[in-house]
Motif scaffolding. Structure first.
Motif, PDB file in Angstrom:
ATOM      1  N   GLY A  61      -8.876  -6.567  12.329  1.00 22.31           N
ATOM      2  CA  GLY A  61      -8.464  -7.355  11.182  1.00 22.31           C
ATOM      3  C   GLY A  61      -9.552  -7.572  10.156  1.00 22.31           C
ATOM      4  N   PHE A  64      -8.573  -5.947   6.673  1.00 19.63           N
ATOM      5  CA  PHE A  64      -7.338  -6.504   6.122  1.00 19.63           C
ATOM      6  C   PHE A  64      -7.490  -7.968   5.737  1.00 19.63           C
ATOM      7  N   ARG A  65      -7.920  -8.802   6.680  1.00 22.96           N
ATOM      8  CA  ARG A  65      -8.011 -10.232   6.403  1.00 22.96           C
ATOM      9  C   ARG A  65      -9.109 -10.549   5.383  1.00 22.96           C
ATOM     10  N   SER A  68      -8.238  -9.543   1.976  1.00 29.44           N
ATOM     11  CA  SER A  68      -7.210 -10.440   1.445  1.00 29.44           C
ATOM     12  C   SER A  68      -7.828 -11.704   0.864  1.00 29.44           C
ATOM     13  N   ASN A  75      -3.642 -11.563  -0.491  1.00 28.15           N
ATOM     14  CA  ASN A  75      -2.548 -11.557   0.483  1.00 28.15           C
ATOM     15  C   ASN A  75      -1.587 -12.711   0.199  1.00 28.15           C
ATOM     16  N   TYR A  78       2.088 -13.396   1.463  1.00 35.44           N
ATOM     17  CA  TYR A  78       2.359 -13.528   2.889  1.00 35.44           C
ATOM     18  C   TYR A  78       1.801 -14.832   3.460  1.00 35.44           C
ATOM     19  N   TYR A 272      -3.534  -0.391   9.717  1.00 30.45           N
ATOM     20  CA  TYR A 272      -3.705  -0.390   8.265  1.00 30.45           C
ATOM     21  C   TYR A 272      -2.592   0.364   7.559  1.00 30.45           C
ATOM     22  N   TRP A 275      -0.330  -2.534   7.130  1.00 34.70           N
ATOM     23  CA  TRP A 275      -0.929  -3.603   6.332  1.00 34.70           C
ATOM     24  C   TRP A 275      -1.143  -3.190   4.882  1.00 34.70           C
ATOM     25  N   TYR A 276      -1.550  -1.928   4.669  1.00 34.54           N
ATOM     26  CA  TYR A 276      -1.870  -1.458   3.316  1.00 34.54           C
ATOM     27  C   TYR A 276      -0.792  -0.553   2.732  1.00 34.54           C
ATOM     28  N   GLY A 285       5.437   0.315   5.367  1.00 35.82           N
ATOM     29  CA  GLY A 285       4.407  -0.710   5.285  1.00 35.82           C
ATOM     30  C   GLY A 285       4.768  -1.871   4.381  1.00 35.82           C
ATOM     31  N   GLU A 288       0.623  -5.778   2.792  1.00 40.43           N
ATOM     32  CA  GLU A 288       0.301  -7.188   3.000  1.00 40.43           C
ATOM     33  C   GLU A 288      -0.979  -7.590   2.288  1.00 40.43           C
ATOM     34  N   CYS A 289      -1.859  -6.656   2.090  1.00 40.43           N
ATOM     35  CA  CYS A 289      -3.030  -6.866   1.250  1.00 40.43           C
ATOM     36  C   CYS A 289      -2.984  -5.818   0.149  1.00 40.43           C
TER      37      CYS A 289
END
Length: 546
Positions: A61, A64-65, A68, A75, A78, A272, A275-276, A285, A288-289
């Motif tokens: 993460g 991603f996190r 974000s 992000n 979400y 990813y 997430w991406y 997908g 999310e970011c």
């Protein structure tokens, strides 16, 4: 090419260890009692392979996190509590990071404890495995130190009823993780054979040791460590094509110092892609970011001159979104037609009017507004996001293309790469000595790969500092590093137009989406409420006490 991985049935301390990369391609073993795991080379190797799997889950993460929550992405649609400054100690994401990093530490402690002095294991292998475990333990404590400050220090396996310990001061946590990185540096090899590509090396340990000094503003020590990686016996270099770093077919290269490894098998693929990725790729997908306007607008032309985004058509000048969209798309198409743009912009971001090869090997295109093109019956179809009614910039990097790997994405996540070594080295030298020739040379290598001219001569230390920081934004968006950067630069709680996190977040039209807020207390995350309720020997970090 990566091999299909086999599940390892061995269990250590109630943890089912599983394979996750080429070097973990071993014959499966039956479930083993804990006391048997450490009785042979094969069993011990499989157990440490399990630590790699645990570490991948604990670290995946990161990009991603942190992207974000950093200047490079967001992000908001979400989970907005972190980005709008209203997070509480009960947030699940604080608990997830805290428990995942401690779980990595727990398993590493098991490995170190059971291998230390163990004569059942070949000495060279035993020492190497201990070095790998100490790297992961050091990584866990480095992240806990950076985000939480004072935390509980557990340096060996403990019975559950003895784990409720008081906090250890942050400076001691930093010292402890440095000792782990130093031990790993001194034990591990410079490189591995092709069959063991991806295992932790001396270079990864040196990079993390140098990073601990850099983050603590010990510039000379940081430079001394990182400089080691610029010459023999190390052979790190930048790949010629930046996009190859995020392509599963070309991800094994001399730029990668350490990556989280994935394969195209269900449950072992990269998250990813989801997430991406967009609704138009195989993983369906959620984007999310997404990339920030700040990231896009800070790319430049070859000579370093900025892109004039003030010339972009303004929504206020049009009566309806569709007619506005036509002119906006024409403007972006003209911008991207230039051969002199930073190559990383199009490699990192699916820009407006850009194409993307998606599911069923079909061409999609990022139009605006989406609603005006949603029913197109010929290629390129309209690229669809979960929130296509907003003008968002999806990531291109780390996303699987076409119809390959329908079950899962095999694209690795490059957690440590040589470009980072170069820019951290340049930063350390500039902070300690000013913009020397060594600083210019290191930055030039990164800019040259992006198709940019060298930085102008005669820059002041402050000008070079800003230039290096901007280079990091252009080089590493979506990889998580920028959040840690703006925290250590103490810019996160400012309204700096690039690196401050107290600013309006804009869409690709330049229109406001929301206002991001970074309170000062975010510099030290709260101890998760769930741990406070269990461990009565610790107290909440002061700024989070209600």
């Amino acid at each position: 090419m990566k091999k299909i991985l086999k599940y390892i049935g061995c269990v250590v301390c109630l943890l089912a260890f599983t394979n996750c990369a080429d070097f973990l391609d071993r014959e499966p073993t039956d479930a083993l009692a804990k006391e048997k795991v450490w009785t042979s080379d094969t069993y011990a190797l499989n157990a440490v392979n399990g630590l790699y799997r645990v570490s991948t889950l604990a670290l995946q993460g990161y990009g991603f996190r942190f992207s974000s929550w950093g200047p490079d992405g967001f992000n908001y649609f979400y989970s907005s509590s972190m980005e709008t400054g209203i997070a509480t100690p009960s947030e699940g994401y604080f608990l997830d990071f805290y428990t995942n990093w401690y779980n990595m530490i727990r398993v590493a402690n098991e490995v170190i404890y059971n291998l230390d002095g163990n004569e059942n294991i070949t000495a060279d292998l035993r020492d190497r495995l201990i070095g790998e475990a100490r790297f992961f333990r050091g990584m866990g404590y480095f992240l806990l130190w950076h985000f939480f400050g004072d935390v509980v220090l557990r340096d060996k396996p403990l019975p559950v009823n003895e784990t409720n310990l008081p906090k250890t001061p942050a400076d001691q946590i930093l010292s402890f993780c440095r000792k782990d990185f130093e031990a790993a540096r001194d034990i591990l090899p410079v490189s591995h054979s092709d069959g063991d590509w991806g295992r932790i090396t001396k270079g990864a340990a040196i990079t993390m040791l140098g990073k601990t000094y850099l983050y603590n503003k010990e510039w000379g020590k940081a430079a001394d460590e990182l400089k080691k990686l610029l010459s023999i016996p190390y052979t790190y270099d930048l790949v010629q094509n930046y996009a190859d770093l995020f392509n599963w077919k070309t991800e094994k290269n001399n730029e990668v110092v350490y990556s989280l490894q994935y394969v195209g098998v269900t449950d072992y693929g990269s998250p990813y892609d989801a997430w991406y990725g967009s609704r138009s790729n195989n993983s369906y997908g959620g984007a999310e970011c997404v990339a920030s306007y700040v990231t896009m607008s800070n790319y430049t032309y070859k000579d370093g001159s900025p892109i004039n985004f003030s010339a972009m058509p303004k929504r206020s000048s049009y009566e309806d979104e569709t007619s506005y969209g036509i002119d906006l798309m024409n403007w972006y198409e003209g911008l991207l037609a230039s051969a002199n743009l930073d190559k990383r912009m199009a490699a990192n971001i699916i820009m407006p009017t850009s194409s993307f090869l998606g599911k069923d090997n079909t061409q999609f295109k990022l139009y605006w507004p989406y609603s005006a093109y949603a029913d197109r019956e010929e290629e390129p179809y309209a690229l669809r996001l979960e929130f296509s009614s907003y003008a968002l910039l999806p990531w291109r990097k780390l996303v699987n293309v076409g119809s390959d790997n329908e079950k899962a994405s095999p694209t690795d996540f490059p957690l440590i790469r040589f470009a980072d070594v170069l820019l951290m080295y340049a930063e350390a030298i500039n902070e300690s000595e000013g913009p020397t020739d060594e600083v210019y040379k290191a930055v030039k290598r990164v800019r040259n790969r992006a198709g940019l001219d060298p930085l102008p001569n005669g820059m002041s230390q402050k000008q070079m500092q800003r230039a290096i920081r901007l280079e990091r934004l252009r080089e590493f968006p979506g990889e998580g590093h920028l959040l840690l950067d703006v925290r250590r630069w103490e810019l996160a709680d400012t309204s700096d137009p690039v690196f401050g996190l107290n600013n309006d977040v804009l869409d690709f039209r330049g229109e406001k989406l929301f206002t991001r807020v970074f309170p000062k207390k975010y510099y030290q995350w709260p101890i998760p409420q769930a741990d406070l309720e269990i461990n009565k020997a610790i107290e909440q970090n002061p700024l989070w006490v209600e």
